[in-house]
Design an enzyme around this catalytic site. Structure first.
Site, mmCIF file in Angstrom:
data_model
loop_
_atom_site.group_PDB
_atom_site.id
_atom_site.type_symbol
_atom_site.label_atom_id
_atom_site.label_comp_id
_atom_site.label_asym_id
_atom_site.label_seq_id
_atom_site.Cartn_x
_atom_site.Cartn_y
_atom_site.Cartn_z
ATOM 1 C CB CYS A 1 -0.911 0.015 1.226
ATOM 2 S SG CYS A 1 -2.068 1.404 1.221
ATOM 3 C CG HIS B 1 -5.327 -2.299 -2.020
ATOM 4 N ND1 HIS B 1 -4.463 -2.855 -1.108
ATOM 5 C CD2 HIS B 1 -5.059 -0.959 -2.017
ATOM 6 C CE1 HIS B 1 -3.721 -1.904 -0.569
ATOM 7 N NE2 HIS B 1 -4.059 -0.748 -1.102
ATOM 8 C CD GLU B 2 -6.010 1.041 -5.354
ATOM 9 O OE1 GLU B 2 -4.956 0.392 -5.391
ATOM 10 O OE2 GLU B 2 -6.154 2.066 -4.648
ATOM 11 C CG HIS C 1 -7.253 3.012 -0.329
ATOM 12 N ND1 HIS C 1 -6.660 3.290 0.894
ATOM 13 C CD2 HIS C 1 -6.330 2.333 -1.041
ATOM 14 C CE1 HIS C 1 -5.435 2.777 0.912
ATOM 15 N NE2 HIS C 1 -5.205 2.189 -0.253
HETATM 16 O O1 K1U Z 1 -1.901 1.738 -2.013
HETATM 17 C C1 K1U Z 1 -2.385 1.487 -3.121
HETATM 18 O O2 K1U Z 1 -3.627 1.542 -3.331
HETATM 19 C C2 K1U Z 1 -1.462 1.074 -4.249
HETATM 20 C C3 K1U Z 1 -1.026 -0.385 -4.137
HETATM 21 C C4 K1U Z 1 -2.028 -1.236 -4.903
HETATM 22 C C5 K1U Z 1 -1.944 -2.719 -4.697
HETATM 23 C C6 K1U Z 1 -0.722 -3.421 -4.751
HETATM 24 C C7 K1U Z 1 -0.701 -4.807 -4.589
HETATM 25 C C8 K1U Z 1 -1.900 -5.507 -4.370
HETATM 26 C C9 K1U Z 1 -3.099 -4.804 -4.329
HETATM 27 C C10 K1U Z 1 -3.130 -3.435 -4.502
HETATM 28 C C11 K1U Z 1 0.344 -0.509 -4.748
HETATM 29 O O3 K1U Z 1 0.560 -0.286 -5.916
HETATM 30 S S1 K1U Z 1 1.625 -1.019 -3.684
HETATM 31 C C12 K1U Z 1 3.150 -0.872 -4.566
HETATM 32 C C13 K1U Z 1 3.362 -1.703 -5.820
HETATM 33 O O4 K1U Z 1 3.700 -1.118 -6.799
HETATM 34 C C14 K1U Z 1 3.155 -3.175 -5.933
HETATM 35 C C15 K1U Z 1 2.979 -3.975 -4.826
HETATM 36 C C16 K1U Z 1 2.768 -5.338 -4.972
HETATM 37 C C17 K1U Z 1 2.719 -5.897 -6.234
HETATM 38 C C18 K1U Z 1 2.885 -5.084 -7.349
HETATM 39 C C19 K1U Z 1 3.095 -3.731 -7.193
HETATM 40 ZN ZN ZN Z 2 -3.422 1.152 -0.583
#
Ligand code: K1U
Ligand code: ZN
Length: 156
Positions: A99, A141-142, A145
């Protein structure tokens, strides 16, 4: 313009976002542009408006292959306004998440494997999409939020 990413502990992350009512509002389109550039600069795969200080129901899903999800689809960032979760499979999958508002933390989270979503594009047209696996995970996940839920956060 890249916006400041609110971090865990910022009360805005626990509030519920409001629906967008004016699609022609230039502030909305400035917010969307800023979210797209913030997402790019942060190298994330998703972003929700409260993370950049706006309590509007706007989120972006931008799946791409990555070490944890090597077979994730490569997506153009999809901007979703006033998204509604129409259906979520009872089948759940455990997967790693990060996140942008909770730096240096990764967690295993159970999510529905498939979701059906209705949303509006920035042009105001209503769309429906069905996602599985990583895009479905990012959406959930979004979407959390937008209802003030941050992954791994335990309310005291
Ligand atoms: O905080 C956020 O909403 C963004 C988050 C989204 C997310 C990542 C992984 C699983 C579900 C939702 C991120 O992008 S975290 C950073 C990232 O770039 C990343 C993390 C894990 C896998 C792939 C990318
Ligand atoms: Zn997040």
């Amino acid at each position: 313009m890249t916006l400041r990413l609110r971090q865990i502990g910022d009360p805005i992350l626990t509030q519920v976002a409001e629906p967008v009512s004016h699609f022609r509002d230039p502030d909305l389109h400035r917010l969307i542009e800023s979210m797209l550039s913030t997402l790019k600069d942060s190298n994330g795969v998703g972003l929700a408006a409260p993370q950049v200080g706006s309590l509007l129901q706007v989120l972006i899903v931008a799946s791409r292959p990555n070490p944890r999800y090597p077979d994730a689809p490569q997506m153009q960032p999809l901007v979703m306004i006033n998204p509604q979760l129409l259906a979520a499979s009872s089948e759940q999958v455990l997967g790693w998440e990060g996140c942008l508002s909770v730096p240096d933390r990764r967690g295993l989270v159970a999510r529905s494997r498939e979701v059906e979503v209705e949303y509006y594009t920035p042009q105001g047209s209503r769309q429906r999409v069905v996602w599985q696996d990583f895009p479905a995970r990012i959406f959930q996940h979004e979407y959390d939020h937008l209802i003030g839920r941050v992954f791994l956060q335990r309310h005291p």
